[in-house]
Scaffold this motif. Structure first.
Motif, mmCIF file in Angstrom:
data_model
loop_
_atom_site.group_PDB
_atom_site.id
_atom_site.type_symbol
_atom_site.label_atom_id
_atom_site.label_comp_id
_atom_site.label_asym_id
_atom_site.label_seq_id
_atom_site.Cartn_x
_atom_site.Cartn_y
_atom_site.Cartn_z
ATOM 1 N N ASN A 39 0.861 -1.202 -0.237
ATOM 2 C CA ASN A 39 0.008 -0.072 0.032
ATOM 3 C C ASN A 39 0.900 1.323 -0.059
ATOM 4 O O ASN A 39 0.385 2.558 -0.329
ATOM 5 N N ASP A 40 2.120 1.443 0.472
ATOM 6 C CA ASP A 40 2.961 2.477 0.732
ATOM 7 C C ASP A 40 3.905 2.580 -0.754
ATOM 8 O O ASP A 40 4.676 3.437 -0.586
ATOM 9 N N VAL A 41 3.548 1.551 -1.702
ATOM 10 C CA VAL A 41 4.504 1.889 -2.929
ATOM 11 C C VAL A 41 3.822 3.078 -3.606
ATOM 12 O O VAL A 41 2.726 2.824 -4.135
ATOM 13 N N ALA A 42 4.451 4.254 -3.879
ATOM 14 C CA ALA A 42 3.998 5.317 -4.375
ATOM 15 C C ALA A 42 4.346 5.161 -6.070
ATOM 16 O O ALA A 42 3.757 5.670 -6.762
ATOM 17 N N ILE A 43 5.527 4.799 -6.411
ATOM 18 C CA ILE A 43 5.987 4.402 -7.859
ATOM 19 C C ILE A 43 6.633 3.191 -8.133
ATOM 20 O O ILE A 43 7.118 2.515 -7.071
ATOM 21 N N SER A 44 5.910 2.515 -9.040
ATOM 22 C CA SER A 44 6.231 1.353 -9.542
ATOM 23 C C SER A 44 6.285 1.122 -11.070
ATOM 24 O O SER A 44 5.202 1.259 -11.715
ATOM 25 N N LEU A 45 7.701 0.898 -11.435
ATOM 26 C CA LEU A 45 7.736 0.798 -13.022
ATOM 27 C C LEU A 45 8.561 -0.658 -13.286
ATOM 28 O O LEU A 45 9.277 -0.894 -12.532
ATOM 29 N N LEU A 101 7.451 10.379 -18.074
ATOM 30 C CA LEU A 101 6.681 9.177 -18.072
ATOM 31 C C LEU A 101 5.756 9.106 -16.923
ATOM 32 O O LEU A 101 4.520 8.758 -16.538
ATOM 33 N N ILE A 102 6.566 9.586 -15.657
ATOM 34 C CA ILE A 102 5.903 9.571 -14.191
ATOM 35 C C ILE A 102 4.946 10.437 -14.129
ATOM 36 O O ILE A 102 3.858 10.238 -13.588
ATOM 37 N N SER A 152 2.586 2.235 -12.368
ATOM 38 C CA SER A 152 1.787 2.884 -11.456
ATOM 39 C C SER A 152 2.235 3.897 -10.658
ATOM 40 O O SER A 152 3.347 3.681 -10.057
ATOM 41 N N ILE A 153 1.483 5.103 -10.694
ATOM 42 C CA ILE A 153 2.042 6.193 -10.019
ATOM 43 C C ILE A 153 0.848 6.536 -8.804
ATOM 44 O O ILE A 153 -0.266 6.971 -9.544
ATOM 45 N N ILE A 180 -2.304 4.903 -9.974
ATOM 46 C CA ILE A 180 -2.977 5.103 -11.166
ATOM 47 C C ILE A 180 -1.614 4.983 -12.310
ATOM 48 O O ILE A 180 -0.633 4.814 -11.991
ATOM 49 N N ASP A 181 -2.324 4.538 -13.645
ATOM 50 C CA ASP A 181 -1.579 4.505 -14.596
ATOM 51 C C ASP A 181 -1.523 6.031 -15.497
ATOM 52 O O ASP A 181 -2.602 6.291 -15.990
ATOM 53 N N PRO A 182 -0.650 6.786 -15.497
ATOM 54 C CA PRO A 182 -0.664 8.082 -16.286
ATOM 55 C C PRO A 182 -1.288 7.960 -17.654
ATOM 56 O O PRO A 182 -1.681 8.881 -18.423
ATOM 57 N N TRP A 183 -0.873 6.760 -18.052
ATOM 58 C CA TRP A 183 -0.894 6.385 -19.706
ATOM 59 C C TRP A 183 -2.880 6.394 -19.740
ATOM 60 O O TRP A 183 -3.502 6.822 -20.805
ATOM 61 N N ASP A 184 -3.451 6.094 -18.694
ATOM 62 C CA ASP A 184 -4.942 5.788 -18.884
ATOM 63 C C ASP A 184 -5.818 6.969 -18.389
ATOM 64 O O ASP A 184 -7.032 7.275 -18.693
ATOM 65 N N GLU A 185 -4.915 8.034 -17.998
ATOM 66 C CA GLU A 185 -5.676 9.074 -17.393
ATOM 67 C C GLU A 185 -5.392 10.372 -18.060
ATOM 68 O O GLU A 185 -4.255 10.774 -18.538
ATOM 69 N N LEU A 186 -6.609 11.416 -17.824
ATOM 70 C CA LEU A 186 -6.254 12.644 -18.581
ATOM 71 C C LEU A 186 -5.091 13.250 -17.667
ATOM 72 O O LEU A 186 -5.234 13.329 -16.476
#
Length: 583
Positions: free
Chosen positions: A3-9, A52-53, A70-71, A74-80
């Motif tokens: 739950n505390d992972v803020a950035i995952s590539l 990318l982030i 995952s940031i 969320i995935d920035p690729w899928d969001e405005l």
């Protein structure tokens, strides 16, 4: 995922339109509150990672991506972009691209107001952000009227009012003077202490953030070459040098003095990547006391080299320059300065101290209100523009102001034709100049297809092709990586040593100028604060504090460890290593 992972590539690859692969098989995981430092030479993929982030890719720059991102869930690729902006804030190296409102108060309110945040909460967020970056009280100021460091802190505050969980800082101090870097660094340190933000920062200035880093990622051509804790990464100095990343001077000093001997328990090198200068100095003193290290017997100052009779080539007499207001700005106040033939002079000082104004006066780009500039004893106002340009060459801070032809070869030709060089001599001079800066293979390339660093080399080539007697370089290290800034300094050294030219370099990089300059001039508020041999100037630490100039790390270590007569000779680590040796 925790739950505390803020950035995952995971196995992330990104290719820009045009089939330019910028990132390849990248893996990164950062938890809440972690500080990740990303290093690499220009073109390594650092900015692409930031894009990318933060969602700038793909919302602004297009391309293809593989892998999982995952940031903050969320995935920035899928969001405005406005959705991603609430999760991840980004601060670019040029704050002016992010500041556009008429007042600082409006600037900070802009983001949350567009999301429908209630006005009372906007006020509270703005007040807290301004306090953190120490800009409270300036709410009604126009951001454009702030200093460089203040602008960067204002842009940071405007990002913080969006209350992101992840903060991306893309070389936020690369265009700032010592004061601005200190101001922004202090704000970043405050954010780190809060512990609720995950921060990713790209930089070439490793010393400034080393003590904050939880993990370090080193990229080369889009691929990970080193990754781990600061101790794990910076203990591999040879690999860092190979990929064009500067090992912090304090780490280098520890590596030199405390490399583990074969068979020593634990192996590796005993370094503390977050140690302060005083801590490293205390460790060296302790090793001298126990006999592990000793001060070399040749620590007495050498006989001064015989000095040739000075032959002034440039003289500035009672130079005063004012810029019209309101408010009126006095950029230079009665400056007197002499540069002798064959000198290599460094000019340092904070932004606004008058450095660029001074050198622009030297080439006739600025007309002073009072005083004069002499070249070989003659007032430059008596010289033609072409004649002066051929004899005194100026390379501006931004090379793009000097490049305007369709090819690198034509760029160098242009100046030669303009000053009347015979056509049968021009091509040989073009080839010689491009060869000197290593751009022979790019001779027919459009200049703006080059990297920023190579465009600056091209500007140098166009200048030195004219065979000037004086070469002036205004901030050649700005936005340059470790390798690039030393390549430019080497060009200046070669011009100085091989052609007997006179060189004036303006820079904020004290480590670089300590290695190359024979003499330093420190400007402060339009006046000369210090002027003399580089070692003597760096030894005057109390005076330097007025201009926020900090001496090189080697000089600071030497002042705490060596006798004064030896310390006064140390400007580089190589100097220090000659005085402190193993027993």
């Amino acid at each position: 995922m925790s739950n505390d992972v803020a950035i995952s590539l995971q196995d992330v690859t990104f290719t820009y339109e045009g089939e330019v692969v910028a990132l390849r098989n990248l893996n990164l995981q950062a938890h809440q509150g972690e500080f990740v430092v990303v290093l690499g030479a220009n073109g390594a993929g650092k900015s692409t990672l930031c894009y990318l982030i933060s969602g700038i890719v793909p919302q602004i720059y297009g391309g293809r991506r593989g892998g999982v991102v995952s940031i903050a869930g969320i995935d920035p690729w899928d969001e405005l972009l406005f959705v991603t902006a609430q999760k991840c804030g980004v601060l670019m190296q040029d704050p002016e691209v992010q500041l556009f409102m008429p007042t600082l108060k409006a600037e900070l309110a802009f983001g949350p107001a567009n999301l429908g945040v209630p006005s009372e909460e906007i006020f509270q967020r703005s007040e807290a952000a301004l306090r953190l970056v120490r800009l409270d009280g300036l709410e009604e100021r126009n951001p454009r009227d702030l200093s460089g460091g203040q602008k960067q802190r204002a842009a940071l505050a405007s990002v913080l009012t969006m209350q992101p969980q992840v903060l991306v800082l893309d070389e936020p101090t690369s265009q700032l003077d010592p004061v601005g870097r200190w101001e922004v660094g202090e704000a970043i340190e405050q954010l780190k202490r809060r512990g609720d933000l995950t921060i990713v920062m790209t930089t070439h200035e490793t010393e400034e953030v080393l003590h904050l880093a939880d993990q370090v990622l080193v990229l080369e051509r889009g691929e990970t070459v080193l990754q781990g804790t600061p101790q794990e990464v910076f203990s591999q100095a040879a690999r860092l040098e190979e990929v064009g990343v500067k090992t912090p001077a304090l780490v280098n000093a520890q590596m030199h003095f405390y490399s583990a001997k074969p068979g020593q328990p634990g192996g590796g090198v005993k370094i503390d990547a977050g140690a302060s200068i005083s801590e490293v100095a205390a460790r060296i003193q302790s090793s001298i006391f126990t006999g592990e290290l000793r001060i070399a017997s040749q620590a007495t100052p050498p006989e001064p080299a015989p000095k040739n009779e000075s032959q002034p080539i440039l003289e500035v007499r009672q130079l005063t320059v004012e810029y019209p207001g309101p408010p009126k700005v006095v950029a230079l106040q009665g400056i007197d300065l002499q540069v002798d033939r064959g000198e290599l002079v460094g000019v340092i000082g904070q932004n606004g101290s008058g450095k660029s104004t001074l050198v622009k006066c030297m080439v006739g780009l600025i007309k002073p209100r009072a005083g004069q500039v002499l070249f070989h004893g003659q007032d430059i106002r008596a010289l033609s523009v072409g004649g002066l340009a051929r004899r005194i060459g100026l390379v501006l801070q931004n090379p793009d102001y000097q490049l305007f032809t369709p090819s690198c070869r034509e760029e160098v030709r242009f100046g030669l034709r303009n000053v009347g060089i015979p056509p049968d001599e021009i091509e040989a001079l073009v080839d010689e100049a491009l060869g000197m800066v290593g751009l022979e293979e790019e001779a027919d390339l459009f200049p703006f297809r080059l990297s920023f660093g190579d465009r600056r080399k091209l500007a140098v080539a166009a200048t030195i092709a004219l065979k000037p007697e004086v070469l002036i370089m205004d901030e050649p290290t700005t936005a340059q990586d470790h390798r690039g800034r030393y390549q430019l300094a080497e060009l200046a050294r070669r011009f100085h040593e091989e052609r007997g030219g006179t060189v004036v370099i303006i820079t904020h990089d004290v480590d670089l100028i300590a290695r190359y300059a024979q003499r330093l001039v420190v400007l402060h508020e339009g006046r000369i604060l210090l002027d003399g041999p580089a070692a003597e100037v760096f030894a005057q630490t109390e005076e330097l504090k007025k201009s926020f100039v900090v001496p090189p790390v080697a000089t600071q270590l030497a002042s705490e460890v060596l006798p004064p007569e030896a310390a006064s000779q140390v400007m580089t680590l190589e100097d220090l290593f000659r005085f402190i040796v193993p027993t």
